[in-house]
Scaffold this motif. Structure first.
Motif, PDB file in Angstrom:
ATOM      1  N   LYS A  77     -31.196  -6.587 -24.675  1.00  0.00           N
ATOM      2  CA  LYS A  77     -31.529  -6.420 -26.106  1.00  0.00           C
ATOM      3  C   LYS A  77     -32.316  -7.533 -26.672  1.00  0.00           C
ATOM      4  N   VAL A  78     -33.330  -7.287 -27.555  1.00  0.00           N
ATOM      5  CA  VAL A  78     -34.133  -8.559 -27.974  1.00  0.00           C
ATOM      6  C   VAL A  78     -33.917  -8.497 -29.413  1.00  0.00           C
ATOM      7  N   ILE A  79     -33.650  -9.670 -30.008  1.00  0.00           N
ATOM      8  CA  ILE A  79     -33.732  -9.769 -31.214  1.00  0.00           C
ATOM      9  C   ILE A  79     -34.444 -10.987 -31.640  1.00  0.00           C
ATOM     10  N   ILE A  80     -35.490 -10.604 -32.651  1.00  0.00           N
ATOM     11  CA  ILE A  80     -36.680 -11.767 -32.881  1.00  0.00           C
ATOM     12  C   ILE A  80     -36.060 -12.438 -34.317  1.00  0.00           C
ATOM     13  N   VAL A  81     -35.884 -13.488 -34.281  1.00  0.00           N
ATOM     14  CA  VAL A  81     -35.410 -14.557 -35.188  1.00  0.00           C
ATOM     15  C   VAL A  81     -36.646 -15.500 -35.663  1.00  0.00           C
ATOM     16  N   THR A  82     -36.898 -14.998 -37.017  1.00  0.00           N
ATOM     17  CA  THR A  82     -37.973 -15.695 -37.489  1.00  0.00           C
ATOM     18  C   THR A  82     -38.074 -16.195 -38.912  1.00  0.00           C
ATOM     19  N   THR A  83     -38.949 -17.062 -39.364  1.00  0.00           N
ATOM     20  CA  THR A  83     -39.192 -17.422 -40.698  1.00  0.00           C
ATOM     21  C   THR A  83     -40.303 -16.626 -41.212  1.00  0.00           C
ATOM     22  N   PHE A  84     -40.889 -15.640 -40.746  1.00  0.00           N
ATOM     23  CA  PHE A  84     -42.231 -15.057 -41.157  1.00  0.00           C
ATOM     24  C   PHE A  84     -41.761 -13.510 -41.509  1.00  0.00           C
ATOM     25  N   ALA A  85     -41.989 -13.216 -42.771  1.00  0.00           N
ATOM     26  CA  ALA A  85     -41.675 -11.963 -43.083  1.00  0.00           C
ATOM     27  C   ALA A  85     -43.042 -11.080 -43.237  1.00  0.00           C
ATOM     28  N   ARG A  86     -44.068 -11.371 -42.364  1.00  0.00           N
ATOM     29  CA  ARG A  86     -45.398 -10.817 -42.349  1.00  0.00           C
ATOM     30  C   ARG A  86     -45.212  -9.194 -41.936  1.00  0.00           C
ATOM     31  N   PRO A  87     -45.810  -8.534 -42.653  1.00  0.00           N
ATOM     32  CA  PRO A  87     -45.913  -6.899 -41.908  1.00  0.00           C
ATOM     33  C   PRO A  87     -46.459  -6.584 -40.679  1.00  0.00           C
ATOM     34  N   GLY A  88     -47.440  -7.527 -40.432  1.00  0.00           N
ATOM     35  CA  GLY A  88     -48.282  -7.488 -39.191  1.00  0.00           C
ATOM     36  C   GLY A  88     -47.246  -7.699 -38.178  1.00  0.00           C
ATOM     37  N   TYR A  89     -46.438  -8.761 -38.337  1.00  0.00           N
ATOM     38  CA  TYR A  89     -45.709  -9.277 -37.196  1.00  0.00           C
ATOM     39  C   TYR A  89     -44.472  -8.092 -37.033  1.00  0.00           C
ATOM     40  N   LEU A  90     -43.922  -7.640 -37.990  1.00  0.00           N
ATOM     41  CA  LEU A  90     -42.987  -6.903 -37.965  1.00  0.00           C
ATOM     42  C   LEU A  90     -43.473  -5.405 -37.498  1.00  0.00           C
ATOM     43  N   GLN A  91     -44.549  -5.054 -37.444  1.00  0.00           N
ATOM     44  CA  GLN A  91     -45.062  -3.862 -36.891  1.00  0.00           C
ATOM     45  C   GLN A  91     -45.171  -3.980 -35.394  1.00  0.00           C
ATOM     46  N   LYS A  92     -45.881  -5.377 -35.086  1.00  0.00           N
ATOM     47  CA  LYS A  92     -45.901  -5.576 -33.701  1.00  0.00           C
ATOM     48  C   LYS A  92     -44.389  -5.632 -32.996  1.00  0.00           C
ATOM     49  N   ALA A  93     -43.474  -6.001 -33.575  1.00  0.00           N
ATOM     50  CA  ALA A  93     -42.072  -6.130 -33.142  1.00  0.00           C
ATOM     51  C   ALA A  93     -41.541  -4.603 -32.916  1.00  0.00           C
ATOM     52  N   MET A  94     -41.804  -3.768 -33.778  1.00  0.00           N
ATOM     53  CA  MET A  94     -41.520  -2.433 -33.778  1.00  0.00           C
ATOM     54  C   MET A  94     -42.165  -1.639 -32.650  1.00  0.00           C
ATOM     55  N   ASP A  95     -43.280  -2.104 -32.484  1.00  0.00           N
ATOM     56  CA  ASP A  95     -44.177  -1.563 -31.420  1.00  0.00           C
ATOM     57  C   ASP A  95     -43.546  -1.737 -30.106  1.00  0.00           C
ATOM     58  N   ALA A  96     -42.967  -3.080 -29.908  1.00  0.00           N
ATOM     59  CA  ALA A  96     -42.335  -3.558 -28.916  1.00  0.00           C
ATOM     60  C   ALA A  96     -40.911  -3.101 -28.819  1.00  0.00           C
ATOM     61  N   LYS A  97     -40.664  -2.316 -29.536  1.00  0.00           N
ATOM     62  CA  LYS A  97     -39.290  -1.699 -29.450  1.00  0.00           C
ATOM     63  C   LYS A  97     -38.026  -3.101 -29.537  1.00  0.00           C
ATOM     64  N   VAL A  98     -38.300  -3.991 -30.371  1.00  0.00           N
ATOM     65  CA  VAL A  98     -37.044  -4.722 -30.538  1.00  0.00           C
ATOM     66  C   VAL A  98     -35.905  -4.223 -31.013  1.00  0.00           C
ATOM     67  N   ASP A  99     -34.661  -4.663 -30.655  1.00  0.00           N
ATOM     68  CA  ASP A  99     -33.625  -4.336 -31.201  1.00  0.00           C
ATOM     69  C   ASP A  99     -33.233  -4.733 -32.639  1.00  0.00           C
ATOM     70  N   GLY A 100     -33.973  -5.984 -32.904  1.00  0.00           N
ATOM     71  CA  GLY A 100     -33.371  -6.643 -34.020  1.00  0.00           C
ATOM     72  C   GLY A 100     -34.552  -7.480 -34.640  1.00  0.00           C
ATOM     73  N   TYR A 101     -34.610  -7.562 -36.029  1.00  0.00           N
ATOM     74  CA  TYR A 101     -35.538  -8.559 -36.532  1.00  0.00           C
ATOM     75  C   TYR A 101     -35.184  -9.260 -37.894  1.00  0.00           C
ATOM     76  N   LEU A 102     -34.816 -10.465 -37.479  1.00  0.00           N
ATOM     77  CA  LEU A 102     -33.874 -11.268 -38.727  1.00  0.00           C
ATOM     78  C   LEU A 102     -34.641 -12.533 -39.196  1.00  0.00           C
ATOM     79  N   LEU A 103     -34.470 -12.742 -40.352  1.00  0.00           N
ATOM     80  CA  LEU A 103     -35.066 -14.082 -41.076  1.00  0.00           C
ATOM     81  C   LEU A 103     -34.096 -15.073 -40.607  1.00  0.00           C
ATOM     82  N   LYS A 104     -34.660 -16.335 -40.293  1.00  0.00           N
ATOM     83  CA  LYS A 104     -33.957 -17.540 -40.051  1.00  0.00           C
ATOM     84  C   LYS A 104     -32.832 -17.944 -41.285  1.00  0.00           C
ATOM     85  N   ASP A 105     -33.211 -17.371 -42.454  1.00  0.00           N
ATOM     86  CA  ASP A 105     -32.366 -17.925 -43.596  1.00  0.00           C
ATOM     87  C   ASP A 105     -31.399 -16.796 -43.702  1.00  0.00           C
ATOM     88  N   GLU A 106     -31.028 -15.833 -42.897  1.00  0.00           N
ATOM     89  CA  GLU A 106     -29.906 -15.048 -43.058  1.00  0.00           C
ATOM     90  C   GLU A 106     -28.637 -15.975 -42.592  1.00  0.00           C
TER      91      GLU A 106
END
Length: 201
Positions: A77-106
């Motif tokens: 499983k792949v979880i992206i943990v990032t400071t970036f809330a950029r729509p482009g990054y999120l879309q690329k992550a969804m295209d790569a079928k990641v299982d999670g996309y979390l901001l580091k301030d969670e």
């Protein structure tokens, strides 16, 4: 036991994540690495259950690594943990079928719970990011324009870009000019900034 690999280039954050996860009875940290190249080597050799990946890492970024994992058909499983809330990054992550996309301030508890959720087959996205999925903005840049802007972002001159891509300087200038127009910017640097902010390069 959920076997986890952490790939994060900020040493303090990487160490803190690892230390906190080790308190969990059902989670084992297999490795913590500082760049995408080392992460890929560890993933291939240790076959973890979950990979926590930062986006902006040296050599191979988190999104490229997610694609490599999927292309290799590894079940982790792949979880992206990032400071970036950029729509482009999120879309690329969804295209790569990641299982999670979390901001580091969670909160750390949210991350731990997310690890357990993705193992069960659920997908987890930070609440603050959910709205950006509905605000998808199409990338107007062609593949070549994106390539040229990415090299410009790395600080290469027109002459250096032409050498790397085996294009004439005039052709490179045309691609840059076209990208600047499409992004409604006034300069090469401004075009780079806009494309970076949107996660397109």
């Amino acid at each position: 036991m959920i076997r986890v690999v952490i790939a994060e280039d900020q040493q303090m954050l990487r160490g803190a994540l690892s230390a906190l996860l080790k308190f969990e009875a059902d989670i084992e940290v297999l490795a913590e690495v500082s760049d995408g190249k080392k992460a890929w080597e560890v993933i291939q050799s240790k076959r973890p259950d979950v990979c926590l990946l930062d986006i902006e890492m040296p050599f191979i970024n988190g999104l490229e690594l997610a694609e490599k994992i999927r292309n290799a058909k590894y079940p982790c499983k792949v979880i992206i943990v990032t400071t970036f809330a950029r729509p482009g990054y999120l879309q690329k992550a969804m295209d790569a079928k990641v299982d999670g996309y979390l901001l580091k301030d969670e909160p750390i508890d949210y991350l731990i719970e997310s690890i357990r959720k993705v193992i069960k087959g659920e997908q987890v996205i930070s609440m603050d990011l959910a709205a950006t999925l509905f605000m998808k903005e199409d990338n107007p840049l062609s593949e070549r324009e994106t390539e040229v802007l990415r090299l410009a972002k790395d600080g290469l001159t027109t002459s250096q870009i032409s050498n790397v891509l085996f294009l004439t300087k005039g052709t490179v200038r045309n691609y840059l000019s076209s990208a600047i127009q499409k992004l409604e910017s006034e300069s090469r640097q401004q075009a780079v900034n806009i494309a970076s902010d949107k996660g397109w390069i």
